[in-house]
Design an enzyme around this catalytic site. Sequence first.
Site, PDB file in Angstrom:
ATOM      1  N   ASP A 177      86.672 -28.275 -24.412  1.00 47.34           N
ATOM      2  CA  ASP A 177      86.814 -29.408 -23.501  1.00 47.34           C
ATOM      3  C   ASP A 177      87.341 -30.692 -24.132  1.00 47.34           C
ATOM      4  OD1 ASP A 177      85.267 -27.393 -22.402  1.00 47.34           O
ATOM      5  OD2 ASP A 177      83.975 -28.743 -21.289  1.00 47.34           O
ATOM      6  N   GLU A 212      73.860 -23.312 -28.546  1.00 45.83           N
ATOM      7  CA  GLU A 212      75.216 -23.258 -27.998  1.00 45.83           C
ATOM      8  C   GLU A 212      76.252 -23.414 -29.106  1.00 45.83           C
ATOM      9  OE1 GLU A 212      77.873 -25.535 -24.528  1.00 45.83           O
ATOM     10  OE2 GLU A 212      75.892 -26.319 -25.096  1.00 45.83           O
TER      11      GLU A 212
END
Length: 421
Positions: free
Chosen positions: A161, A384
Amino acid sequence: MTTTKDLDKQARDILKQNDRGGYTIPTKGLYPYQWNWDSAFAALGFAQFDIERAWQELETLFTAQWDDGMVPHIVFHQSDPGYFPGPDIWGGTGPVPSSGITQPPIAATMAHLIYQLDPQKGEPHMRALYPKLRAWHDWFMQWRLDQGAVYITHPWEAGRDNTPEWDAPMERIDPANVGEYERRDTQHVDGSMRPTKFDYDRYIWLVQMGKRLNWNQPQLRVENPFQVADPTMTFTLLRAQRDLLALGEALGLNINGLADDILRLESGAQSLWNPELQSFDARDVRTGEWANCVSNASFLCWYAGIDSPEQSAQLERVLSQVKYGVPSHDPASPKFDGRRYWRGPTWAIMNQLIGLGLEEMNHPLAEKLRATTRDLIAAHGFAEYFDPTDGSPAGGKAFTWTAAVWLSWANKAEGGNNGRD
């Protein structure tokens, strides 16, 4: 002391806990829906102990495929007001509420790996999935090529992102009319680990533009100011086309045009070689400018079947500067931030994709990358992502794809049982 067997069980439990009946969420709270490439990793993780569940994961993802072949990056199977932007913001036009953009096409590669584990059980599933995978790949070839490289129309499409590669094209967007909105991601995770408001305003502006254009690809090609030829997309699609060709040949299915697609993508990959940087790099389609970034996506060349001595030298340099895996951005860069999402942290999933490519080419750094990823997860859990310098966990916890990486690849470093009971 936590043993490999303990970690295998923890990883399996994470997949089961995040299972929502046919699809898996990345983690509770932060990501409550089905994400495209997350599910492909989840499927490979499930395949280590429940191969039918693995096929179900991929099949559920493709229930959201649009009529034009695109497979969206988020599938909103059920309502969850804790996530933004939701289906009403996106205005997707597929058969299931979804986002209007896609994600790296790794599903065919994961399906090929799962099929190879048990061809007999996998054949009917693979035969049913094959034309859907082909339609998705054809969509990329029709709508998303620039000089043969695959370009993205939103930072979220690449799955990376807020990488510095997007900084320059993002700066050209004026989000003045984006309006008020409430982020939900920073309610689940420390904001210092997430994209900034500067980034998020532009993410939402691009979503609003796509919805206004009804996600029409020809119009997006004309109007969208954010178009970046991306190593992630280019290398993953090239690899996916190779896998689809192998599957088609094995099962006697339609392979017409795939060899030509592969040649076109191989040429496109070379269009991403930045000679000054001596690395594969992102290229702004609108301006032709290089991002001048060595990212973890630069090292996906081997995964795509492309060897590069110069990229090997870059990998050796980067790995020498950190303790754990491949950082998402060059540690020597002033933009490196070891805990902010894709501006520095190491991601187990990218380590795996890079590692698979290195292994297939018998690269001398292959085992080192697998071993450091294994050590990272064993010491710091199933986060993550992680700070590559000290391994400290960041982002979401009990994360599906990190558990899947452990089961399907990382624990092989010391002969783990890959999660099988």
